[in-house]
Design a protein around this motif. Structure first.
Motif, PDB file in Angstrom:
ATOM      1  N   HIS A 222       0.682  -1.341  -0.043  1.00 51.78           N
ATOM      2  CA  HIS A 222       0.168   0.174  -0.095  1.00 51.78           C
ATOM      3  C   HIS A 222       0.926   1.210  -0.130  1.00 51.78           C
ATOM      4  CE1 HIS A 222      -4.089  -1.535   0.537  1.00 51.78           C
ATOM      5  NE2 HIS A 222      -3.718  -2.438   1.126  1.00 51.78           N
TER       6      HIS A 222
ATOM      7  N   HIS B  17       0.057   3.869   1.358  1.00 54.94           N
ATOM      8  CA  HIS B  17      -0.115   4.610   2.608  1.00 54.94           C
ATOM      9  C   HIS B  17       0.461   3.777   4.117  1.00 54.94           C
ATOM     10  CE1 HIS B  17      -2.929   7.233   0.435  1.00 54.94           C
ATOM     11  NE2 HIS B  17      -3.498   6.138   0.053  1.00 54.94           N
ATOM     12  N   ARG B  18       1.609   3.585   3.857  1.00 51.35           N
ATOM     13  CA  ARG B  18       2.542   2.904   4.851  1.00 51.35           C
ATOM     14  C   ARG B  18       3.709   3.755   5.341  1.00 51.35           C
ATOM     15  NH1 ARG B  18       1.611  -2.897   5.985  1.00 51.35           N
ATOM     16  NH2 ARG B  18       0.134  -3.636   4.922  1.00 51.35           N
TER      17      ARG B  18
ATOM     18  N   GLN C  83       7.439   3.946   8.018  1.00 51.12           N
ATOM     19  CA  GLN C  83       8.272   2.833   8.964  1.00 51.12           C
ATOM     20  C   GLN C  83       8.536   3.903  10.176  1.00 51.12           C
ATOM     21  OE1 GLN C  83      11.514   1.986   6.357  1.00 51.12           O
ATOM     22  NE2 GLN C  83      11.284  -0.077   7.258  1.00 51.12           N
TER      23      GLN C  83
ATOM     24  N   TRP D  56       6.964  -2.022   8.952  1.00 54.10           N
ATOM     25  CA  TRP D  56       6.026  -1.036   8.223  1.00 54.10           C
ATOM     26  C   TRP D  56       4.546  -0.872   8.571  1.00 54.10           C
ATOM     27  CZ3 TRP D  56       7.471   2.014   3.967  1.00 54.10           C
ATOM     28  CH2 TRP D  56       8.723   2.025   3.503  1.00 54.10           C
ATOM     29  N   VAL D  57       3.829   0.072   8.980  1.00 49.80           N
ATOM     30  CA  VAL D  57       2.429   0.032   9.358  1.00 49.80           C
ATOM     31  C   VAL D  57       1.635   1.185   8.658  1.00 49.80           C
ATOM     32  CG1 VAL D  57       3.086  -0.397  11.868  1.00 49.80           C
ATOM     33  CG2 VAL D  57       2.950   1.827  11.128  1.00 49.80           C
ATOM     34  N   PHE D  58       0.423   0.861   8.821  1.00 43.64           N
ATOM     35  CA  PHE D  58      -0.294   1.916   8.055  1.00 43.64           C
ATOM     36  C   PHE D  58      -0.223   3.290   8.417  1.00 43.64           C
ATOM     37  CE2 PHE D  58      -2.846  -2.012   7.061  1.00 43.64           C
ATOM     38  CZ  PHE D  58      -2.848  -1.955   5.673  1.00 43.64           C
ATOM     39  N   SER D  59      -0.167   4.361   7.546  1.00 40.92           N
ATOM     40  CA  SER D  59      -0.036   5.559   7.895  1.00 40.92           C
ATOM     41  C   SER D  59      -1.070   6.220   8.487  1.00 40.92           C
ATOM     42  CB  SER D  59       0.258   6.376   6.658  1.00 40.92           C
ATOM     43  OG  SER D  59       1.369   6.050   5.809  1.00 40.92           O
TER      44      SER D  59
END
Length: 529
Positions: free
Chosen positions: A223, A225-226, A228, A235-238
């Motif tokens: 995606h 929209h990620r 760090q 990596w996580v969702f923004s």
């Protein structure tokens, strides 16, 4: 001509295979095409379609969304004019306010209105929630439509993901407008994306997207929209960025735009003579301790607790409210107390929205808090005691029992008619016992799937089907070669118009042959029917 018929036979075979796969995948809630009530809107990006109806079914819920002629999930409104001597409350928000996981009878917006009706107050509560809206769209909706309703009180219910999406120009496939840090609308033309791709309107497409493509893609490319977190490899969702103590650089712009949207809504409410009150909705992990641990592993890829807090988004909205002079209410203490009192969850396990109990607790908090703020002017005092409408009691026997009775009657009668040498009561007992085993498999399997994590459920069902079909293949033995040769013959001779009939007859016949050969496996095969 024969070559064309052979080609059509191959095409028919592929179509049948895809149809079976599509039907099978639709048994899993995660892969069912999601019905929507939204349509493109050239100013807001999207809005609820007047008169739209959509059904949402998952392993936790089964509800129907009905939108009135004004584009609200509310009672029919012949006119938007406010009745004389009526205090009108307008609720703005996203899917929490829309209530896309509960029926209206269980939604806090309607529960509040039911309470005021019981008190015989002349109070009307309107639901302007729209799935996926961020604070900027809620402010723009009020500017475009909300003023016309002449509300006396506007309740804004922001959620943590609103912050990030205030800086983005798209949400899923729809474009969206943006407000700058000063609350001014950016000049930009929003383009209709058209209907959703055909694949994403099918269970096969959803399966390929969620299971295959996302697993093959690298996390960073999965995606756009990620991000760090600082010093981390994960990596996580923004949209989870507001939870982190070390804020990523892009969050400053998102917060500034959120502040601008709140300021714009505040100014428009003041111009319309409406009182604005903001109630940030906390996430499940901010209320239920066990959910924080689960979210850490599922949503934040195991990032340690000391790097983030589920309370930060709520605190941010409360701080922005204090900075701008917007009244705020903090529901966290009331929600935590209610959860601690009985231990009953307030949120759905998979859907991360309020369940019926959570909506009732939240509505109770709102009613008490608004009374404490004395929002109702003289002439709108309570005449009688307030109460929420009692939850509708389930009427009649469960649906599965009715289905069982009908099948027992029909199949038992058919069995007794065809096997007249057996006593009638014995025929009824045999059919009833078989149906009990089949229903135990179906209902027990459903409860088992509801008890395991959603990510494991498809694999459990797939494993069950592989075992049953593997047993079928073993039992058929050499008959499989005969079946394949028969299918090949019909295909090469171009009998494409007979392919559906041949496939159905061969499939049903094969399963019945195996069922007759093994009483142990018979109930599982009948369950497939």
């Amino acid at each position: 001509m024969r070559a064309l018929n052979v080609l059509l036979a191959f095409a028919m075979s592929i179509a049948l295979a895809l149809a079976v796969l599509e039907g099978g995948l639709r048994l899993f809630p995660a892969f069912r095409p999601l019905e929507t009530v939204n349509e493109f809107h050239r100013e807001l990006g999207w809005a609820k379609r007047p008169g739209a109806v959509a059904r949402r079914t998952t392993r936790e819920l089964d509800i129907t969304l009905e939108i009135n002629s004004r584009g609200l999930r509310d009672d029919p409104l012949a006119t938007i004019a406010k009745k004389e001597n009526t205090f009108r409350v307008l609720c703005l928000g996203d899917s929490f306010v829309l209530g896309y996981t509960v029926d209206r009878a269980d939604l806090f917006v309607d529960l509040m209105e039911g309470w005021y009706r019981a008190e015989q107050r002349r109070v009307e509560v309107l639901n302007a929630g729209t799935e996926g809206y961020s604070t900027d769209q809620e402010a723009l909706w009020f500017r475009r439509y909300g003023k016309e309703y002449a509300p006396d009180l506007v309740l804004l219910f922001p959620y943590e993901n609103d912050i990030y999406w205030c800086r983005e120009e798209r949400y899923t496939r729809f474009p969206k407008p943006r407000l700058d840090a000063a609350g001014r609308l950016e000049a930009r033309t929003l383009t209709d994306p058209g209907p959703a791709p055909v694949l994403l309107r099918s269970a096969i497409g959803n399966f390929l997207d969620k299971v295959v493509l996302r697993r093959l893609a690298r996390p960073a490319a999965d995606h756009a929209h990620r991000f760090q977190p600082a010093g981390r490899e994960e990596w996580v969702f923004s949209e989870f960025a507001p939870l982190f103590h070390a804020e990523p650089p892009f969050l400053a712009d998102a917060v500034a735009r959120t502040r601008g949207a709140l300021a714009a809504l505040q100014a428009d409410c003041a111009g319309a003579g409406a009182r604005l009150l903001m109630v940030p909705i906390p996430s499940e992990s901010a209320i239920q301790p066990d959910e924080k641990a689960r979210f850490r592993e599922i949503g934040l890829a195991g990032i340690p607790d000391e790097l983030w807090s589920p309370d930060k988004p709520v605190e941010l909205f409360l701080d922005l409210g204090q900075e701008l002079g917007i009244e705020t209410l903090d529901p966290r203490a009331a929600l935590k107390a209610a959860h601690a009192l009985g231990g009953e969850p307030l949120y759905f396990a998979d859907e991360w929205h309020f369940n019926p109990h959570g909506n009732r607790v939240f509505a109770t908090f709102l009613v008490d808090a608004l009374n404490g703020r004395r929002v109702f002017p003289p002439g709108h005092e309570a005449i009688g005691p307030g109460s929420f409408p009692a939850p509708a009691a389930p009427g009649g026997p469960p649906a599965w029992l009715c289905v069982f009775a009908v099948l027992w009657l029909l199949l038992g009668g058919s069995y007794a008619y065809n096997y007249r040498d057996e006593p009638a009561h014995l025929a009824a007992l045999k059919v009833g016992a078989l149906l009990l085993v089949i229903f135990a498999i179906v209902l027990g399997g459903g409860r088992l799937l509801a008890a395991v994590p959603p990510s494991l459920a498809p694999y459990l069902v797939a494993g069950f089907l592989v075992l049953v079909l593997g047993f079928v293949a073993v039992k058929l033995g050499r008959r499989l070669a005969t079946i394949l040769e028969l299918l090949r013959a019909f295909t090469l001779r171009g009998h494409w118009y007979l392919m559906p009939l041949v496939v159905v007859l061969l499939t049903v016949g094969s399963l019945l042959v195996v069922a007759a050969s093994s009483p142990l496996i018979a109930p599982f095969i009948y369950t497939l029917f």
